[in-house]
Enzyme design. Structure first.
Site, PDB file in Angstrom:
ATOM      1  N   GLY A   1      -2.121  -6.990 -14.897  1.00  0.00           N
ATOM      2  CA  GLY A   1      -1.917  -6.525 -13.517  1.00  0.00           C
ATOM      3  C   GLY A   1      -0.726  -7.298 -12.979  1.00  0.00           C
ATOM      4  O   GLY A   1      -0.882  -8.325 -12.327  1.00  0.00           O
ATOM      5  N   THR A   2       0.450  -6.796 -13.292  1.00  0.00           N
ATOM      6  CA  THR A   2       1.644  -7.586 -12.984  1.00  0.00           C
ATOM      7  C   THR A   2       1.998  -7.591 -11.501  1.00  0.00           C
ATOM      8  O   THR A   2       2.847  -8.372 -11.089  1.00  0.00           O
ATOM      9  CB  THR A   2       2.834  -7.085 -13.813  1.00  0.00           C
ATOM     10  OG1 THR A   2       2.826  -5.665 -13.799  1.00  0.00           O
ATOM     11  CG2 THR A   2       2.758  -7.587 -15.244  1.00  0.00           C
ATOM     12  N   ASN A   3       1.328  -6.743 -10.712  1.00  0.00           N
ATOM     13  CA  ASN A   3       1.569  -6.842  -9.260  1.00  0.00           C
ATOM     14  C   ASN A   3       1.012  -8.174  -8.768  1.00  0.00           C
ATOM     15  O   ASN A   3       1.703  -8.968  -8.129  1.00  0.00           O
ATOM     16  CB  ASN A   3       0.865  -5.704  -8.506  1.00  0.00           C
ATOM     17  CG  ASN A   3       1.295  -4.341  -8.999  1.00  0.00           C
ATOM     18  OD1 ASN A   3       2.386  -4.191  -9.526  1.00  0.00           O
ATOM     19  ND2 ASN A   3       0.433  -3.345  -8.841  1.00  0.00           N
ATOM     20  N   ASP A   4      -0.257  -8.398  -9.093  1.00  0.00           N
ATOM     21  CA  ASP A   4      -0.857  -9.662  -8.668  1.00  0.00           C
ATOM     22  C   ASP A   4      -0.308 -10.839  -9.465  1.00  0.00           C
ATOM     23  O   ASP A   4      -0.105 -11.917  -8.920  1.00  0.00           O
ATOM     24  CB  ASP A   4      -2.376  -9.589  -8.799  1.00  0.00           C
ATOM     25  CG  ASP A   4      -2.998  -8.928  -7.574  1.00  0.00           C
ATOM     26  OD1 ASP A   4      -2.623  -9.316  -6.459  1.00  0.00           O
ATOM     27  OD2 ASP A   4      -3.822  -8.017  -7.739  1.00  0.00           O
TER      28      ASP A   4
ATOM     29  N   GLU B   1      -4.280 -11.073 -14.176  1.00  0.00           N
ATOM     30  CA  GLU B   1      -3.434 -11.027 -12.978  1.00  0.00           C
ATOM     31  C   GLU B   1      -3.335 -12.385 -12.299  1.00  0.00           C
ATOM     32  O   GLU B   1      -2.747 -12.518 -11.237  1.00  0.00           O
ATOM     33  CB  GLU B   1      -3.901  -9.978 -11.951  1.00  0.00           C
ATOM     34  CG  GLU B   1      -5.126  -9.241 -12.285  1.00  0.00           C
ATOM     35  CD  GLU B   1      -5.562  -8.174 -11.294  1.00  0.00           C
ATOM     36  OE1 GLU B   1      -4.714  -7.546 -10.643  1.00  0.00           O
ATOM     37  OE2 GLU B   1      -6.766  -7.981 -11.172  1.00  0.00           O
TER      38      GLU B   1
ATOM     39  N   ARG C   1     -11.393   0.706 -13.346  1.00  0.00           N
ATOM     40  CA  ARG C   1     -11.450  -0.675 -12.866  1.00  0.00           C
ATOM     41  C   ARG C   1     -12.556  -0.821 -11.828  1.00  0.00           C
ATOM     42  O   ARG C   1     -12.667   0.002 -10.916  1.00  0.00           O
ATOM     43  CB  ARG C   1     -10.116  -1.066 -12.237  1.00  0.00           C
ATOM     44  CG  ARG C   1     -10.154  -2.483 -11.734  1.00  0.00           C
ATOM     45  CD  ARG C   1      -8.862  -2.917 -11.136  1.00  0.00           C
ATOM     46  NE  ARG C   1      -8.639  -2.290  -9.842  1.00  0.00           N
ATOM     47  CZ  ARG C   1      -7.564  -2.521  -9.118  1.00  0.00           C
ATOM     48  NH1 ARG C   1      -6.613  -3.308  -9.587  1.00  0.00           N
ATOM     49  NH2 ARG C   1      -7.410  -1.951  -7.951  1.00  0.00           N
TER      50      ARG C   1
ATOM     51  N   SER D   1      -5.455  -5.931 -19.688  1.00  0.00           N
ATOM     52  CA  SER D   1      -4.442  -5.101 -19.044  1.00  0.00           C
ATOM     53  C   SER D   1      -3.751  -5.984 -18.015  1.00  0.00           C
ATOM     54  O   SER D   1      -4.419  -6.551 -17.132  1.00  0.00           O
ATOM     55  CB  SER D   1      -5.091  -3.890 -18.379  1.00  0.00           C
ATOM     56  OG  SER D   1      -4.099  -3.168 -17.702  1.00  0.00           O
TER      57      SER D   1
ATOM     58  N   ARG E   1      -8.279   3.226 -10.105  1.00  0.00           N
ATOM     59  CA  ARG E   1      -8.753   2.266  -9.111  1.00  0.00           C
ATOM     60  C   ARG E   1      -9.886   2.937  -8.354  1.00  0.00           C
ATOM     61  O   ARG E   1      -9.644   3.849  -7.555  1.00  0.00           O
ATOM     62  CB  ARG E   1      -7.636   1.914  -8.127  1.00  0.00           C
ATOM     63  CG  ARG E   1      -6.466   1.099  -8.683  1.00  0.00           C
ATOM     64  CD  ARG E   1      -5.409   0.970  -7.602  1.00  0.00           C
ATOM     65  NE  ARG E   1      -4.383  -0.010  -7.875  1.00  0.00           N
ATOM     66  CZ  ARG E   1      -3.132   0.298  -8.259  1.00  0.00           C
ATOM     67  NH1 ARG E   1      -2.797   1.567  -8.464  1.00  0.00           N
ATOM     68  NH2 ARG E   1      -2.241  -0.660  -8.436  1.00  0.00           N
TER      69      ARG E   1
ATOM     70  N   HIS F   1       0.813  -1.214   0.000  1.00  0.00           N
ATOM     71  CA  HIS F   1       0.000   0.000   0.000  1.00  0.00           C
ATOM     72  C   HIS F   1       0.851   1.271   0.000  1.00  0.00           C
ATOM     73  O   HIS F   1       0.688   2.159  -0.837  1.00  0.00           O
ATOM     74  CB  HIS F   1      -0.928  -0.041   1.229  1.00  0.00           C
ATOM     75  CG  HIS F   1      -1.753   1.180   1.396  1.00  0.00           C
ATOM     76  ND1 HIS F   1      -1.387   2.193   2.249  1.00  0.00           N
ATOM     77  CD2 HIS F   1      -2.876   1.571   0.769  1.00  0.00           C
ATOM     78  CE1 HIS F   1      -2.289   3.145   2.162  1.00  0.00           C
ATOM     79  NE2 HIS F   1      -3.209   2.794   1.277  1.00  0.00           N
TER      80      HIS F   1
ATOM     81  N   TYR G   1       0.032  -0.230 -25.079  1.00  0.00           N
ATOM     82  CA  TYR G   1       0.427   0.833 -24.155  1.00  0.00           C
ATOM     83  C   TYR G   1       0.981   0.273 -22.850  1.00  0.00           C
ATOM     84  O   TYR G   1       0.789  -0.915 -22.543  1.00  0.00           O
ATOM     85  CB  TYR G   1      -0.770   1.757 -23.850  1.00  0.00           C
ATOM     86  CG  TYR G   1      -1.853   1.087 -23.022  1.00  0.00           C
ATOM     87  CD1 TYR G   1      -1.794   1.072 -21.630  1.00  0.00           C
ATOM     88  CD2 TYR G   1      -2.938   0.453 -23.639  1.00  0.00           C
ATOM     89  CE1 TYR G   1      -2.771   0.443 -20.877  1.00  0.00           C
ATOM     90  CE2 TYR G   1      -3.915  -0.176 -22.888  1.00  0.00           C
ATOM     91  CZ  TYR G   1      -3.826  -0.173 -21.497  1.00  0.00           C
ATOM     92  OH  TYR G   1      -4.778  -0.800 -20.753  1.00  0.00           O
TER      93      TYR G   1
END
Ligand code: PEP
Ligand code: MG
Length: 926
Positions: A815-818, A794, A666, A813, A607, A502, A900
């Site tokens: 979500g490479t964090n998840d 993700e 999102r 898209s 978000r 966070h 993108y």
């Protein structure tokens, strides 16, 4: 020797024994050269540029020759021996030098002296060795004195030779480890200092010829006593000793460490340059200097440099005497009173200025040059592409492009992403930082630097801010309740969390300095203990968020220049080259506006849940919490009804701020536990609003707690169990869009469904979206409201079944964090506690949350793009994980044919540069 080096040396053995060396020595001088500037691999940077200056540009370069890097590799592969023909070839080349200079090496009457210097392919400043004045012996000294009629100069040259030779050849190359770190150079330096002190001299130039002669004798005796060996009194022995020492220095401890840091291959080897000496120390009409064709600190197009009269090269860098400015422009506070080269030797200065202009025109880049003036004659000793800081790099690239010296593709390669980053954030003053001690290290989550007084909670951060005091918010970890305090603080430091935790996400979005996962830190009762240091509330600390370094005390800062014209002009050059679109992750109209200033071409991730953070969001957050803890459909519907106006107004403002560009909104994806209030006051208020008891609310909150919230009831799963949650958001989007379209604002919303793992989830949500769409069309009387519906990728399963996902999804898209979290099984919030060990032990090459793991996560992306586009050829593909602002990941996305990348507003310029560089490296059509 470290294992890595042993291995690479073995590899080098195999290569060299297979390959025969055809030409081991390259001559240069008198307008001719065997080599040229493109032969850096073989001749090293210095040797190649000497050849270019002498042969192509016909500049005054003292004649000499370069022994190739292949000989160095041979030397290491063959028990420190040389190819059989080398001695003969060196002798032949030395003969040519002698002929050109009119002096003979080792001759008693007219002796030639040479310098022996290393020169690797890529510059390794200060890592390897140089020996000057080689060839001075008891036999040649009288000849030199007779010839120069300057005994003082000759003994000065001799004492320098003894000192360098003893240090480099007789001690370091011989592998002698001096006791107490007191090497022979230090011992001899002390002797020189003693004489100067005894005589009351301030500078070396005050020493008389007689004093220098005695000093040389003393030096030689000392060398014998300390190193148990005679200083060689034969020119040829000196030459070969020096050549061997340069080759040996390639594998000196310093050089190996430097190569490991700079990732320079160990098998490259160094070349050796043997060059006839010219002397800047023969008297007042001689000098030596270092200069840059443009100012390396600012990038200004001004010739900039320093020089010293009556000195040899090392004196300029050694800092014994304050060097003088070469011209007015180069004056600084220390050198203000000194005469410029332009003033004292105007003719030579003009010649030098002409040469620097010629060099820049030839190389199309800023060059760093070394020169020597001997008895009024100018000689060029070196030129190479000059090092520069970020500001200078951007200015030079832009100016050179504008003046048509370089094209756009060359210009974009002249600035590294790290250099560009220097311009976007205030940073700690590098001088102050160098002098300070790092007290702890964490993950570099938000770039730039900050200094502030420590506070431990959001309320205190706000109080400090309101009192006009700078503070740094230190927390175990942060949650949305801390956001206003985070905003008020100069920087954030947390003990836990990873690069996508966070605190990291929020700080980076604001361009705020932040360090997370500083696991060494122990926080208790408003006291930090870390590595034996105690830090209390109100104590000053400083952070380098680009490196993850924490310092005690208040370090000086250097300002950023985000709005400067040169930067914006440079980014426009990048835009000419790149093919990837650059969007931003933004959740507020302010962030959107900032991102547009930085050149964002849309929002790749809005978000919805982030609108409940920060200033003025208390009411919205309260309603969101009501919705989260609702236990019946009616309760939830009532909460959503209260929430709706906030959502619609926020979405509308952001769509408007991004008018003309697409905005990916999102569907809400709140880790529920983060949003349940933690403090009793907030819980009480919420209970009252819901008209339930405190105990009941506690029970409901407890019911929301999940063992594994990251894999719990989040993302699309919320929309599946509570269709009304999706419905409210979609209605807010369509109504906001319809109103803006009626106001003639062009808006292009893209509805994005997160955390999906099967196409059926998307189909389920699309039914709701379609129904609401039709209802809004009817209510507004509009014929259509342009929009798209897509999904985030993700979860590995989503990537592997991308052909099915692309059925209902019009865009992906990543979500490479998840996706990184789910691929590695590393919790994005907890990685800080073990990542350090993984990196230190080379288990992982880097933090996968910072730069895409191309092998694993990257493979999932490749599969997903391929399968997705097979099913839907015009599938739009982007990335909105934090990797979207990482230069290497941007390059990877370009290679995979993304449309993108999307990143936080402050990373947009970096992404523009990285996308342009990706085109130069891998091709791509506009
Ligand atoms: C992601 O997972 O990469 C992403 C952008 O979503 P979030 O960080 O909000 O989970
Ligand atoms: Mg996610």
């Amino acid at each position: 020797m470290p294992t890595a080096v042993k291995n690479t040396t073995k590899a080098a053995v195999r290569k060299t024994t297979k390959k025969t060396i055809s030409k081991s020595v390259y001559y240069f001088g008198n307008g001719k050269a065997d080599g040229n500037g493109s032969m850096k691999e073989l001749l090293g940077g210095k040797g190649a540029n000497l050849a270019e200056m002498a042969g192509q540009l016909k500049l005054p370069v003292p004649p000499g020759f370069t022994i190739t890097t292949e000989v160095c590799t041979y030397y290491w592969a063959n028990k420190r021996t040389y190819p059989a023909s080398l001695a003969k070839t060196v002798a032949e080349n030395l003969k040519m030098v002698e002929k050109n200079v009119g002096r003979v090496f080792g001759d008693a009457k007219k002796p030639l002296l040479v310098s022996v210097r290393s020169g690797a392919r890529s510059s390794m400043p200060g890592m390897m060795e140089t020996i000057l004045n080689v060839g001075l012996t008891t036999e040649t000294i009288p000849g030199m004195i007779a010839d120069t009629r300057n005994e003082r100069f000759v003994y000065d040259a001799y004492r320098r030779l003894i000192m360098m030779y003893a240090d480099v050849v007789m001690e370091k190359a011989a592998g002698i480890e001096p006791k107490d770190d007191k090497g022979i150079r230090k011992v001899l330096d002390e002797k020189l200092a003693q004489i100067k002190k005894a005589r009351g001299y301030k500078t070396d130039t005050e020493l008389t010829s007689e004093e220098l002669r005695k000093l040389c004798a003393d030096f030689k005796a000392t060398v014998k006593t300390v190193l148990k060996k005679e200083f060689p009194d034969n020119a040829n022995d000196q030459l070969w000793g020096a050549i061997g020492a340069v080759f040996a220095s390639w594998n000196g401890t310093r050089a190996i460490a430097y190569r490991n840091i700079e990732k320079i291959p160990h098998e490259w080897g160094t070349a050796v340059n043997v060059q006839s000496m010219v002397f800047g120390n023969t008297g007042e009409t001689s000098a030596t200097g270092v200069a840059f064709t443009r100012d390396p600190g600012t990038g200004n197009n001004n010739f900039y440099g320093e020089y010293l009269v009556n000195a040899q090269g090392e004196d300029v860098v050694a800092g014994i005497r304050t060097p003088a400015p070469i011209n007015e422009y180069s004056r600084n506070d220390q050198s203000r009173h000194l005469e410029t080269l332009h003033e004292i030797m105007p003719k030579v200065y003009r010649e030098l200025d002409g040469i620097q202009k010629k060099l820049e025109k030839h190389y199309h880049d800023m060059l760093d040059i070394e020169f020597t003036i001997q008895d009024g004659k100018l000689w060029m000793l070196q030129c190479r592409v000059g090092k520069r800081n970020g500001r200078a790099a951007v200015k030079m690239a832009t100016d050179m492009f504008n003046s048509k010296m370089i094209d756009a593709r060359t210009a974009v390669m002249r600035v590294t992403p790290a250099q560009l980053d220097e311009l976007l954030h205030p940073v700690l003053d590098p001088v102050a930082e160098k002098a300070a001690k790092v007290v702890a290290k964490g993950l570099p989550a938000g770039p730039g630097g900050a200094a502030g007084q420590v506070v431990f909670n959001a309320a205190d951060a706000i109080a400090y801010f309101n009192a006009g005091k700078k503070c740094i918010l230190v927390r175990e970890e942060t949650n949305p309740e801390d956001v206003t305090g985070m905003r008020a603080a100069e920087a954030i430091l947390t003990a836990r969390g990873g690069m996508t935790s966070h605190a990291a996400l929020v700080a980076r979005g604001w361009g705020k300095c932040c360090i997370v996962g500083c696991a060494e830190m122990h926080i208790e009762n408003k006291v930090i203990t870390v590595n034996g240091v105690t830090i209390r509330e109100g104590d000053w600390i400083s952070l380098n968020g680009s490196k993850g370094h924490v310092y005690v005390g208040k370090l000086d800062m250097m300002a950023a220049g985000a709005n400067d014209k040169t930067l914006l002009d440079f980014l426009k050059i990048c835009d000419r080259v790149r093919t990837l679109k650059i969007r931003t992750n933004a959740d507020t109209p302010e962030d959107s506006a900032k991102a547009r200033e930085f050149g964002a071409e849309g929002i790749g991730l809005f978000r919805i849940e982030h609108m409940f953070y920060g200033k003025g969001s208390d009411d919205a957050l309260f309603n969101l919490r009501k919705m989260i803890v609702s236990s019946s459909l009616d309760e939830r519907k009532a909460a959503l009804k209260d929430l709706f106006p906030f959502m619609k107004s926020d979405i509308k403002k952001t769509l408007k701020a991004m008018a003309g560009y697409p905005v990916t909104i999102r569907m809400i994806d709140p880790p529920l536990h983060e949003f349940v209030p933690h403090n009793a006051d907030n819980l009480k208020k919420l209970a009252e609003a819901l008209r339930i008891s405190y105990a009941d609310l506690e029970k409901r909150a407890e019911g929301l707690r999940e063992n594994n919230p990251m894999m719990g009831h989040r993302g699309v799963r919320l929309g599946i169990t509570y269709p009304e949650v999706t419905e409210t958001q979609v209605r807010a989007i369509f109504e906001a869009t319809a109103e803006l379209l009626k106001e003639k604002v062009t808006v292009l919303p893209e509805i994005m469904i997160p955390v999906t793992c099967t196409h059926v989830e998307i189909e389920n949500q699309k039914v709701i979206i379609k129904r609401v769409y039709e209802e809004v069309l009817k209510a507004t009387g509009m014929k259509k409201i342009p929009h798209m519906v897509g999904t985030m990728i993700e979860i590995p399963r989503a990537a592997l079944t991308a052909d099915e996902m692309a059925g209902p999804a019009e865009f992906f898209s990543f979500g490479t964090n998840d996706l990184t979290q789910m691929s590695f099984g590393f919790s994005r919030d907890d990685i800080g506690s073990f990542l350090g060990d993984y990196l230190n032990r080379n288990i992982l090459p880097e933090d996968p949350f910072q730069s895409i793991d191309e092998k694993g996560v990257g493979e999932l992306i490749r599969i997903a793009v391929r399968k997705g586009r097979t099913a839907r050829p015009n599938l739009k593909v982007g990335i909105c994980g934090e990797h979207g602002g990482d230069p290497r990941s941007v390059e990877f996305c370009h290679q995979q044919g993304f449309n993108y990348v999307s990143c936080s507003p402050f990373r947009v310029p970096i992404a523009r540069l990285a996308a342009a560089q990706a085109v130069v490296k891998h091709g791509g059509k506009k």
